[in-house]
Design an enzyme around this catalytic site. Structure first.
Site, PDB file in Angstrom:
ATOM      1  N   PHE A 118     -65.178  82.852  51.825  1.00 54.97           N
ATOM      2  CA  PHE A 118     -64.013  82.432  52.332  1.00 54.97           C
ATOM      3  C   PHE A 118     -64.131  80.591  52.805  1.00 54.97           C
ATOM      4  CE2 PHE A 118     -60.158  84.771  54.263  1.00 54.97           C
ATOM      5  CZ  PHE A 118     -60.027  85.592  53.182  1.00 54.97           C
ATOM      6  N   GLN A 230     -50.828  76.105  62.062  1.00 47.56           N
ATOM      7  CA  GLN A 230     -51.600  76.272  60.566  1.00 47.56           C
ATOM      8  C   GLN A 230     -50.426  76.861  59.662  1.00 47.56           C
ATOM      9  OE1 GLN A 230     -54.561  79.344  59.140  1.00 47.56           O
ATOM     10  NE2 GLN A 230     -55.522  77.640  59.206  1.00 47.56           N
ATOM     11  N   HIS A 232     -49.830  77.736  56.019  1.00 50.11           N
ATOM     12  CA  HIS A 232     -50.793  78.472  54.934  1.00 50.11           C
ATOM     13  C   HIS A 232     -50.088  77.691  53.747  1.00 50.11           C
ATOM     14  CE1 HIS A 232     -52.532  81.118  52.112  1.00 50.11           C
ATOM     15  NE2 HIS A 232     -53.286  81.371  52.922  1.00 50.11           N
ATOM     16  N   LEU A 246     -46.835  85.887  52.705  1.00 49.13           N
ATOM     17  CA  LEU A 246     -48.117  85.306  52.319  1.00 49.13           C
ATOM     18  C   LEU A 246     -48.263  85.606  50.815  1.00 49.13           C
ATOM     19  CD1 LEU A 246     -50.469  83.668  53.434  1.00 49.13           C
ATOM     20  CD2 LEU A 246     -51.588  86.019  53.753  1.00 49.13           C
ATOM     21  N   GLU A 249     -54.917  83.692  49.796  1.00 49.54           N
ATOM     22  CA  GLU A 249     -55.820  82.604  49.177  1.00 49.54           C
ATOM     23  C   GLU A 249     -56.731  83.071  48.193  1.00 49.54           C
ATOM     24  OE1 GLU A 249     -57.283  80.469  52.495  1.00 49.54           O
ATOM     25  OE2 GLU A 249     -59.199  79.840  51.303  1.00 49.54           O
ATOM     26  N   ARG A 280     -57.176  74.920  53.442  1.00 55.98           N
ATOM     27  CA  ARG A 280     -55.589  75.251  53.623  1.00 55.98           C
ATOM     28  C   ARG A 280     -54.883  73.815  53.983  1.00 55.98           C
ATOM     29  NH1 ARG A 280     -55.727  80.915  56.902  1.00 55.98           N
ATOM     30  NH2 ARG A 280     -56.526  81.913  55.082  1.00 55.98           N
ATOM     31  N   HIS A 344     -48.045  79.938  59.551  1.00 57.93           N
ATOM     32  CA  HIS A 344     -49.014  80.753  59.687  1.00 57.93           C
ATOM     33  C   HIS A 344     -49.677  81.290  61.027  1.00 57.93           C
ATOM     34  CE1 HIS A 344     -51.410  83.802  57.402  1.00 57.93           C
ATOM     35  NE2 HIS A 344     -52.415  83.206  57.906  1.00 57.93           N
ATOM     36  N   ARG A 378     -57.837  77.025  61.929  1.00 58.06           N
ATOM     37  CA  ARG A 378     -58.459  78.338  62.020  1.00 58.06           C
ATOM     38  C   ARG A 378     -59.215  78.544  60.525  1.00 58.06           C
ATOM     39  NH1 ARG A 378     -57.165  83.307  60.289  1.00 58.06           N
ATOM     40  NH2 ARG A 378     -55.158  82.899  59.868  1.00 58.06           N
TER      41      ARG A 378
HETATM   42  C1  LIG Z   1     -49.672  87.819  56.460  1.00 56.88           C
HETATM   43  C2  LIG Z   1     -50.915  87.449  57.299  1.00 56.88           C
HETATM   44  C3  LIG Z   1     -52.265  87.709  56.802  1.00 56.88           C
HETATM   45  C4  LIG Z   1     -53.422  87.283  57.630  1.00 56.88           C
HETATM   46  N1  LIG Z   1     -54.728  87.486  57.167  1.00 56.88           N
HETATM   47  C5  LIG Z   1     -55.692  87.348  58.036  1.00 56.88           C
HETATM   48  C6  LIG Z   1     -57.306  87.307  57.303  1.00 56.88           C
HETATM   49  O1  LIG Z   1     -57.129  87.936  56.354  1.00 56.88           O
HETATM   50  N2  LIG Z   1     -58.032  87.314  58.163  1.00 56.88           N
HETATM   51  C7  LIG Z   1     -57.918  86.992  59.547  1.00 56.88           C
HETATM   52  O2  LIG Z   1     -58.869  86.886  60.128  1.00 56.88           O
HETATM   53  N3  LIG Z   1     -56.798  86.763  60.080  1.00 56.88           N
HETATM   54  C8  LIG Z   1     -55.570  86.768  59.167  1.00 56.88           C
HETATM   55  N4  LIG Z   1     -54.341  86.488  59.783  1.00 56.88           N
HETATM   56  C9  LIG Z   1     -54.167  86.381  61.168  1.00 56.88           C
HETATM   57  C10 LIG Z   1     -54.352  87.750  61.933  1.00 56.88           C
HETATM   58  O3  LIG Z   1     -53.890  88.703  61.373  1.00 56.88           O
HETATM   59  C11 LIG Z   1     -53.655  87.481  63.357  1.00 56.88           C
HETATM   60  O4  LIG Z   1     -53.654  86.312  63.923  1.00 56.88           O
HETATM   61  C12 LIG Z   1     -54.229  88.518  64.199  1.00 56.88           C
HETATM   62  O5  LIG Z   1     -54.033  89.852  63.644  1.00 56.88           O
HETATM   63  C13 LIG Z   1     -53.384  88.637  65.637  1.00 56.88           C
HETATM   64  O6  LIG Z   1     -53.760  89.882  66.216  1.00 56.88           O
HETATM   65  P1  LIG Z   1     -53.169  90.205  67.512  1.00 56.88           P
HETATM   66  O7  LIG Z   1     -53.541  91.478  68.019  1.00 56.88           O
HETATM   67  O8  LIG Z   1     -53.446  89.063  68.663  1.00 56.88           O
HETATM   68  O9  LIG Z   1     -51.447  90.106  67.415  1.00 56.88           O
HETATM   69  P2  LIG Z   1     -50.586  91.151  66.424  1.00 56.88           P
HETATM   70  O10 LIG Z   1     -51.334  91.709  65.355  1.00 56.88           O
HETATM   71  O11 LIG Z   1     -49.601  90.183  66.061  1.00 56.88           O
HETATM   72  O12 LIG Z   1     -49.809  92.106  67.547  1.00 56.88           O
HETATM   73  C14 LIG Z   1     -49.014  91.695  68.520  1.00 56.88           C
HETATM   74  C15 LIG Z   1     -48.502  92.815  69.106  1.00 56.88           C
HETATM   75  O13 LIG Z   1     -47.818  92.550  70.294  1.00 56.88           O
HETATM   76  C16 LIG Z   1     -46.501  93.029  70.386  1.00 56.88           C
HETATM   77  N5  LIG Z   1     -45.427  92.309  70.917  1.00 56.88           N
HETATM   78  C17 LIG Z   1     -45.239  91.002  70.971  1.00 56.88           C
HETATM   79  N6  LIG Z   1     -44.265  90.743  71.674  1.00 56.88           N
HETATM   80  C18 LIG Z   1     -44.231  91.662  72.634  1.00 56.88           C
HETATM   81  C19 LIG Z   1     -43.355  91.892  73.777  1.00 56.88           C
HETATM   82  N7  LIG Z   1     -42.559  90.954  74.068  1.00 56.88           N
HETATM   83  N8  LIG Z   1     -43.471  92.959  74.395  1.00 56.88           N
HETATM   84  C20 LIG Z   1     -44.255  94.088  74.119  1.00 56.88           C
HETATM   85  N9  LIG Z   1     -45.089  94.015  72.839  1.00 56.88           N
HETATM   86  C21 LIG Z   1     -45.016  92.847  72.254  1.00 56.88           C
HETATM   87  C22 LIG Z   1     -46.118  93.532  68.940  1.00 56.88           C
HETATM   88  O14 LIG Z   1     -45.271  94.397  68.888  1.00 56.88           O
HETATM   89  C23 LIG Z   1     -47.571  93.648  68.331  1.00 56.88           C
HETATM   90  O15 LIG Z   1     -47.970  95.087  68.576  1.00 56.88           O
HETATM   91  C24 LIG Z   1     -53.455  87.066  58.879  1.00 56.88           C
HETATM   92  C25 LIG Z   1     -51.922  86.886  59.624  1.00 56.88           C
HETATM   93  C26 LIG Z   1     -50.843  87.104  58.663  1.00 56.88           C
HETATM   94  C27 LIG Z   1     -49.292  86.855  59.286  1.00 56.88           C
END
Ligand SMILES: Cc1cc2nc3c(=O)[nH]c(=O)nc-3n(C[C@H](O)[C@H](O)[C@H](O)COP(=O)(O)OP(=O)(O)OC[C@H]3O[C@@H](n4cnc5c(N)ncnc54)[C@H](O)[C@@H]3O)c2cc1C
Ligand code: SF4
Ligand code: SF4
Ligand code: FES
Lengths: 542, 485
Positions: A118, A230, A232, A246, A249, A280, A344, A378
């Site tokens: 990556f 960031q 993308h 998205l 990459e 990126r 992103h 990141r």
């Molecule tokens: C399309 C895409 C592809 C990606 N690919 C990669 C990758 O290949 N590798 C990598 O390392 N990272 C990648 N990322 C980044 C990574 O996926 C995220 O940064 C990470 O998954 C975030 O995880 P999280 O648990 O913090 O939040 P999230 O998985 O975003 O979960 C947030 C949670 O909070 C809840 N929530 C939000 N607001 C509230 C509220 N007010 N009340 C109650 N619940 C709430 C939502 O319902 C959800 O359940 C990618 C991101 C995207 C968008």
């Protein structure tokens, strides 16, 4: 006063993405744990959408020192070194947890977890499950969650953190009917994910509205480096209504070529050595420049082309992209994709210690809502690792918190209610406010920034924040609160951007010339709380 | 921008007795998806409309709805002007939002042994196709067995199979699957066709679980009897009278100038239970210039064994059937039984082409039959519609003879060994078909599968006929009308 329930628990986890579910699993043995989310568990957030992979040092030839250095360099040395150490040291053990609980990662011929290269990393250390890595993780985590005693509360949106005696002691939320629900807890974990939905063009899921940043800020927490967004380089531009989706990459990794509207391979003018495989931020800026200077495609993007690859290669290595584009009427085996940058990831967020504690007693944060791990940029694959490492740490710290008798302060609940009731009397349509905000952010707080543009955006965000939103029914209360959160998150991003008088990582100030680079920069974190804001300057104590 | 008019189902449980469709006109951009039309309704017309979504890119499974009756992901399906958007056929919370949580909770989860082992490559490759499920529950919403039994459903079975393959799991998933209703699946394939990820649950999970169940002695007694009968006689039903194969010549040249040749794979039901329909088909083919060759050495196709997971004897059957046609140099084999057709097309690899009779008869224009002033409905056999993708051909034939009123394409309950193994379930599904037929106002029911014809006739007061018999009636009436003139 409206009717409401109070649920009491030991640990309240807000958000059921990778970080939240991991935290809940860890907290559960310590006492009653509630996992609250505004979506169905495992369906919300960005974890399910992650395609590329998870960084972890698994081979003898690789080392956590190397992972540490890559991450710091990628982050333009704005990362918090203690957090990066925790990330790189524990990422492998967290892969083991996932494997223990049933994850099906791809494996190589030597029966090891397979790893792919990556951007910005000197060793191929990105573990993956095809191009649905995040989905595999969240499936594994929610399955494992089912084996625990965690009390899952779904489709309730947290709207405010509650505090008492100088501690955070739970949260207030709105359920699907618009009823207020109160949760009291000895410790609260914020795992609400990111917030790039404040931009008009974004890769994020519908829940990436920045609720967590806004709630933490309002409760008095300190947020750092919020200006670091960031972009993308490759988001889809068609269909317009799905813009920003998205385009992984891996398309460039497999040999995809970028061309501008005139058919020129323009990366030669920006990074002749690495061309399309540059980092990126560089590729995103190059594409944005081409489009801004009138060399874009008719729909305002550039071409990303894999038609020179054999169709079998495309079918085998990019199946999800092929399937998605076919659905949108483009056969990438014979036609180029049209792409443009898309917002992103927020690198900044709630400031945490290595044990995931925020500066507010009783409040922990993990995942994208927390800041400091990724610095100013990141690396691909580090966010999924972050969710597991800091999800576990937050769950553990919260679980170990002292049990106490938590009394919810009625006056505070009344303030929340008054605020909700005012929404019935407002006159502004939240959908309009949201659209105006997203446009203002996209045009003035995007890839290239100037003080003038930022000030314009700040004025717009402030005026939008002051509008009285209108909820037509109780069902719309949560939507109004979300739009208010978006305004708050946007204002944090703009204010932080004004605080950083330099270009650093993803933050590019066009109106500033500087004679230092990331290693010699005099600046550290930007910080904002309700009480103070500023930027750390090297050598001076803050 | 373009204008889209959509009918959207609205339902407020506190106020409405039943859901109703509401017309909305919105402006969206070119290429907009169904989800964007819903967003436009929400943002510009009625913010109270309730629907679920999250990723907007087909990855989270929150947004499944029915568009013009078919389950789709709202975020991936292109919006069409004039479309009707309804919730999945699951309990509705409000408008397009359905209650997914109870089903999601009933999907089994891994009971880990506790060690972090890396799976061997082959196991990973085997599990992967079962793992891409996004739990949208489109499959659950269309599963007929779940509507009349306590079956946990297709995605639960998918998961049972995935867990069976996983050495880290500690539970007896076969026993669990049997208790959860493994044998209630009718093999209707509806789940597979509804699945946005195209997971072939009936073949990739249910039949494989049934095969494991068979080695563990869980096979239902009636299914075991059928398997024994096939082993003994080469046929899945008993011979109560001389069969069709015993009575027809091997070579049947057409009455008119020959236009083509097919080998006829008759199948157990037309051979021994409904030979009259097979005879009608022979006459229709003959009148249309088709020479029919019927090798007498053919046996049961093995479908009853495959669908019930008893696959030991299968190879022998396949070999005998392929030989029967190959030795006579036949390059196109026609089936008339939808079940045999699916099996020969999807479970065999044949050196000859396999066609259903509806395909054969629509290759060229047929002799025009008389139009009978008859209102009929058509029951789509699962193994024809979903197993072979044959939808328009039977309709093109029927409408030459009669007026057609449509009923939704839902399984009648006779497949997958359910009629013999779970007769109550088969009857419950049959009765639902009977009700749909009655509601359609049709005077007769046409189908193109012996199992469906036989089963449905027990659950409706209207006559049930094979499509070939209907065509023949059209020909006879045409003859009479000509003779009368
Ligand atoms: C399309 C895409 C592809 C990606 N690919 C990669 C990758 O290949 N590798 C990598 O390392 N990272 C990648 N990322 C980044 C990574 O996926 C995220 O940064 C990470 O998954 C975030 O995880 P999280 O648990 O913090 O939040 P999230 O998985 O975003 O979960 C947030 C949670 O909070 C809840 N929530 C939000 N607001 C509230 C509220 N007010 N009340 C109650 N619940 C709430 C939502 O319902 C959800 O359940 C990618 C991101 C995207 C968008
Ligand atoms: S094949 Fe039909 S009965 Fe069997 S699980 Fe699928 S939908 Fe249900
Ligand atoms: S098997 Fe397919 S249709 Fe069923 S829940 Fe999974 S993805 Fe949806
Ligand atoms: S919104 Fe996630 S699959 Fe449609």
């Amino acid at each position: 006063m409206r009717s409401f329930d109070v649920s009491d628990c030991h640990v309240l986890v807000i958000g059921s993405g990778g970080a939240g579910v991991r935290a809940a699993i860890e907290a559960s043995p310590h006492g009653e744990t509630v996992l609250l989310s505004k979506t169905l568990t495992g369906k919300g957030g960005c974890t399910t959408m992650a395609e590329g992979g998870y960084n972890a040092v698994l081979r003898a030839q690789d080392s956590s020192t190397c992972h540490f250095e890559d991450t710091m360099k990628g982050g333009a040395f704005l990362n918090d070194p203690a957090l990066v150490s925790a990330l790189v040291d524990e990422a492998p053990a967290r892969v083991s947890d996932l494997l223990r609980w049933g994850a099906v990662f791809d494996v190589n011929d030597s029966a090891e977890v397979a790893q792919r290269p990556f951007g910005g990393q000197r060793f191929p250390r990105t573990c993956y499950a095809g191009d649905r890595t995040g989905h595999e993780m969240i499936r594994t985590l929610t399955e494992h969650l089912a084996t625990t005693n965690v009390n899952v509360v779904e489709e309730v949106a947290a709207i405010s953190l509650l505090s008492g005696n100088g501690r955070v002691c739970g949260a207030a939320g709105l359920d699907q009917k618009g009823e207020l629900r109160l949760f009291s807890a000895d410790a609260t974990v914020l795992a609400t994910g990111g917030g790039t939905r404040v931009y008009d063009v974004s890769t994020n899921s519908s829940s990436g509205t920045g609720d967590g940043y806004a709630m933490a800020y309002e409760a008095g927490a300190t947020l750092i480096d919020m200006e670091q967004v960031q972009f993308h380089p490759t988001g889809a531009v068609y269909p317009y209504d799905a813009r920003g989706r998205l385009v992984t990459e891996a398309v460039r990794g497999e040999g995809g070529v970028l061309r501008n509207g005139a058919g020129e391979r323009f990366m030669a003018r920006y990074d002749p050595d690495r061309m399309e495989l540059s980092t990126r931020d560089v590729v995103a800026r190059a594409i944005a420049t081409e489009v801004q200077e009138g060399r874009g495609t008719p729909r305002g993007g550039v071409w990303l082309d894999v038609t020179h690859l054999p169709p079998e290669v495309i079918e085998a290595r990019l199946p999800v992209m092929l399937e998605q584009f076919l659905k949108f009427g483009v056969d990438i085996r014979s036609e180029p994709m049209e792409v443009a940058p898309t917002a992103h990831h927020l690198m900044g967020g709630v400031q945490i210690s290595p044990s995931a504690a925020t500066c507010l007693p009783g409040l922990f944060a993990c995942g994208e809502v927390a800041g400091g791990v990724h610095g100013a940029n990141r690396l691909g694959g580090n966010a999924l690792a972050d969710t597991q490492v800091f999800g576990r740490r937050a769950g553990d710290s919260a679980g170990r918190s002292e049990k106490r008798v938590v009394q919810i302060d009625r006056a505070q609940v009344e303030v929340i209610e008054t605020r909700l009731n005012r929404l019935y009397e407002g006159e502004c349509d939240p959908a309009n406010v949201r659209r105006t905000l997203q446009q203002a952010m996209w045009h003035n707080v995007g890839i290239f920034r100037t003080e003038e543009g930022l000030k314009l955006a700040l004025a717009e965000v402030c005026s939008l924040s002051n509008l009285q939103l209108k909820a037509r029914t109780a069902l719309q209360l949560a939507e109004c609160r979300t739009v208010q959160n978006m305004c708050t998150t946007a204002s944090l991003i703009v204010r932080a951007a004004l605080l950083r008088p330099e270009s650093r990582g993803a933050h590019v100030r066009r109106d500033i010339t500087q004679n230092w680079d990331a290693t010699s920069s005099p600046y550290g974190h930007t910080f904002i709380s309700t009480a103070r804001e500023g930027i750390d300057v090297r050598g001076s104590a803050t | 921008m373009k204008t889209i008019i959509a009918k959207v189902s609205r339902f407020d449980p506190g106020r409405d007795e039943a859901p109703h469709l509401h017309d909305y006109t919105v402006e969206v951009y070119e290429g907009a998806r169904v989800l964007h039309v819903l967003h436009a309704i929400h943002d510009t017309i009625d913010p109270s409309i309730s629907y679920r979504y999250c990723c907007g890119s087909g990855q989270c499974g929150s947004c499944a709805v029915r568009v013009d009756g078919e389950p789709v992901l709202a975020c991936m399906e292109e919006a069409r002007d004039g479309m009707t958007v309804q919730p999945l056929d699951l309990p509705v919370v409000r408008d397009l939002t359905t209650d997914l949580a109870p089903t999601l909770r009933s999907v089994p989860f891994l009971a880990p042994r506790g060690d972090a082992i890396v799976l061997p490559c082959e196991v990973v490759e085997e599990i992967k196709p079962l793992r891409s499920c996004i739990e949208c529950l489109a499959c659950v919403s269309v599963c007929p067995a779940m509507k009349v039994t306590s079956f946990t459903g297709p995605t639960a079975m998918r998961q049972e199979m995935r867990l069976t393959l996983d050495p880290r799991d500690t539970r007896d998933r076969i026993e669990e699957a049997v208790a959860a209703g493994l044998f209630t699946c009718t093999s209707c394939q509806a789940c597979w066709k509804a699945c946005p990820k195209e997971i072939a649950i009936p073949g990739k999970a249910i039949e494989r679980l049934r095969a494991y169940a068979s080695t563990r002695g869980f096979t239902l007694p009636r299914h075991r009897e059928v398997a024994a009968l096939i082993r003994e006689t080469g046929r899945s039903v008993t011979r109560t009278a001389p069969g069709f194969l015993e009575e027809v010549p091997i070579d049947n040249p057409p009455k008119i100038r020959e236009r083509g040749v097919v080998g006829f794979f008759v199948g157990c039901m037309y051979n021994l239970r409904l030979p009259a329909a097979a005879r009608d088909a022979m006459e229709v083919l003959s009148r249309n210039g088709i020479r029919v060759v019927i090798p007498p050495t053919q046996v049961c196709c093995g479908s009853p064994l495959i669908r019930t997971g008893q696959t030991e004897f299968l190879a022998t059957l396949k070999e005998r059937n392929i030989d029967a046609f190959v030795t006579r140099g036949i390059s196109r084999v026609m089936t008339m039984c939808a079940g045999c057709g699916t099996t020969l097309k999807n479970d065999y690899s044949t050196p000859f082409e396999v066609l259903d009779i509806n395909e054969v008869l629509t290759e060229h224009d047929i002799e025009p039959p008389a139009h009978l002033f008859l209102r009929v409905t058509y029951h789509d056999p699962c193994h024809l519609l979903r197993g072979q993708g044959i939808r328009n051909q039977p309709r093109a034939l029927i409408t030459q003879v009669a007026d057609l009123v449509e009923i939704p394409a839902i399984c009648c309950g006779s497949g997958g060994g359910v009629k013999s193994g779970n007769p109550d379930e088969a009857a419950a599904l049959g009765s639902r078909r009977g009700e749909a037929i009655a509601a359609s106002g049709a005077e007769a029911v046409i189908s193109s599968c012996p199992f469906c014809e036989f089963h449905i006739s027990g659950h409706t007061d209207r006559p049930v006929e094979n499509i070939a018999s209907l065509l023949l009636k059209g020909y006879r009436t045409a003859d009479e009308r000509k003779g009368g003139r």
